[in-house]
Design a protein around this motif. Structure first.
Motif, PDB file in Angstrom:
ATOM      1  N   VAL A 148     -10.093   9.885   2.219  1.00 13.19           N
ATOM      2  CA  VAL A 148     -10.692   8.714   1.572  1.00 13.19           C
ATOM      3  C   VAL A 148     -12.100   8.505   2.104  1.00 13.19           C
ATOM      4  O   VAL A 148     -12.396   8.814   3.257  1.00 13.19           O
ATOM      5  N   PHE A 163     -11.078   8.500  -3.443  1.00 10.53           N
ATOM      6  CA  PHE A 163      -9.847   9.126  -2.960  1.00 10.53           C
ATOM      7  C   PHE A 163      -9.729  10.505  -3.579  1.00 10.53           C
ATOM      8  O   PHE A 163     -10.003  10.709  -4.769  1.00 10.53           O
ATOM      9  N   ALA A 214      -2.872   3.558  -7.774  1.00 13.79           N
ATOM     10  CA  ALA A 214      -1.927   3.669  -6.652  1.00 13.79           C
ATOM     11  C   ALA A 214      -0.638   4.383  -7.059  1.00 13.79           C
ATOM     12  O   ALA A 214      -0.110   5.206  -6.299  1.00 13.79           O
ATOM     13  N   ILE A 217      -1.223   8.125  -7.182  1.00 11.87           N
ATOM     14  CA  ILE A 217      -1.324   8.685  -5.833  1.00 11.87           C
ATOM     15  C   ILE A 217       0.063   8.805  -5.214  1.00 11.87           C
ATOM     16  O   ILE A 217       0.404   9.835  -4.610  1.00 11.87           O
ATOM     17  N   ASP A 234      -7.023   7.703   7.327  1.00 14.28           N
ATOM     18  CA  ASP A 234      -6.777   7.742   5.880  1.00 14.28           C
ATOM     19  C   ASP A 234      -5.461   7.061   5.529  1.00 14.28           C
ATOM     20  O   ASP A 234      -5.386   6.282   4.557  1.00 14.28           O
ATOM     21  N   LEU A 238      -4.693   3.816   3.109  1.00 15.48           N
ATOM     22  CA  LEU A 238      -3.811   3.938   1.953  1.00 15.48           C
ATOM     23  C   LEU A 238      -2.659   2.940   2.037  1.00 15.48           C
ATOM     24  O   LEU A 238      -2.302   2.292   1.047  1.00 15.48           O
ATOM     25  N   ILE A 243       0.036   1.880  -0.710  1.00 22.24           N
ATOM     26  CA  ILE A 243       0.749   3.159  -0.748  1.00 22.24           C
ATOM     27  C   ILE A 243       1.849   3.134   0.306  1.00 22.24           C
ATOM     28  O   ILE A 243       1.599   2.860   1.477  1.00 22.24           O
TER      29      ILE A 243
END
Length: 316
Positions: A148, A163, A214, A217, A234, A238, A243
């Motif tokens: 990121v 990202f 999101a 991902i 990272d 996230l 996440i």
């Protein structure tokens, strides 16, 4: 017409001269004043032979440009060495960028569903896996390298502005797919971040917000081990942005692996490998050449190549 009657034009100053002309080489004539200026710059005797090798433009520079001088043999060799090095690096940059552009891109689905942001206080401490001689390489896959770019270091107050992730199913030399997107934050990007990454407010103004990507991902990294350089950074960004990281998987941090592989200068001043453990420093050490640092997709590919080099070192 005899020699003394022939008039020619000085190849340097364009002045018409007669019998008192000098022929430097075939087709190149110089007047006395230009010859004097040349010899003053070059010197007489055998040094004057250098004039025979120069083109007209360089001869003119010697006469009219007070700052111009001929390079020594050592300087010429150094100039050629730098030029060859630059040509080599450009070739490496082109290969890296071609590989980066050849990775199949997965379209990111945009979702209107807002994800609840997570608190770092609820996040368990990460445990990073090691690479040893006994590590079975086939057990590393599938894996995803993530990166990121952010507006700062504070996970609570700073934002993700880019990202990227690259997936490897069975071989670190063959990426199977990637996802990459800039992220809208609806606020100005700090000037120092733009200088570092090249990412501007205009570049992200029409991009999706993080909550909109999101789900994509989460789906992309599902069932995969994760790799990153300073991976904890990272993953915390996230996680804070929704996440979920509670899935059982192995985590590999190339920063931590490098620390157990290469000696750093400040700890081993008399026998060291690298100045520090920054991604660019380690890439230089392993001859991973690129000209697009601090962009997340480039960082992902560089990290994957670094991971491969570190595995080779650990298994020697």
């Amino acid at each position: 017409m005899g020699f003394f009657d022939l008039k020619v034009q000085c190849s340097i100053c364009d002045k018409t001269v007669g019998w008192h002309r000098y022929q430097l080489r075939k087709g190149v004539w110089v007047c006395p004043s230009c010859r004097k200026a040349l010899l003053k710059k070059i010197g007489g005797g055998t040094k004057a032979n250098k004039l025979l090798e120069l083109n007209i433009d360089d001869l003119k520079k010697l006469v009219f440009d007070s700052q111009f001088r001929l390079l020594s043999k050592e300087e010429i060799k150094e100039t050629e060495r730098k030029a060859n090095r630059q040509a080599y690096l450009q070739n490496q940059y082109d290969k890296f960028n071609a590989e980066l552009n050849s990775i199949p891109k997965v379209k990111i689905s945009i979702s209107g569903e807002k994800r609840k942001k997570n608190s770092l206080a609820e996040l368990d401490e990460f445990t990073f896996s090691k690479i040893t001689k006994a590590t079975k390489i086939e057990k590393l896959f599938p894996l995803v390298v993530v990166d990121v770019e952010t507006t700062g270091l504070n996970k609570r107050n700073c934002d993700i502005i880019e990202f990227s992730a690259i997936k490897y199913e069975s071989n670190l030399n063959e990426p199977t797919s990637c996802i990459s997107t800039l992220v809208n934050i609806n606020k100005p990007i700090p000037e120092e971040i733009t200088k570092l990454t090249g990412i501007t407010g205009d570049m992200i103004s029409d991009k999706p917000y993080f909550y909109e990507i999101a789900n994509s991902i989460q789906d992309y990294i599902k069932g995969c081990n994760l790799v990153g350089h300073n991976l904890e950074f990272d993953l915390k960004f996230l996680y804070v942005n929704g996440i979920e990281l509670n899935e059982k998987r192995r985590l590999f941090d190339t920063l931590e692996i490098a620390k157990t592989t290469l000696k750093v200068e400040y700890k081993h001043p008399n026998n060291w490998d690298v100045w520090d453990y920054k991604l660019d420093t380690l890439c230089d050490y392993y001859n991973i050449n690129r000209n697009s640092a601090h962009r997340s997709l480039s960082d992902c590919l560089a990290t994957a190549k670094l991971f491969s080099e570190l595995i080779d070192e650990k298994q020697m």
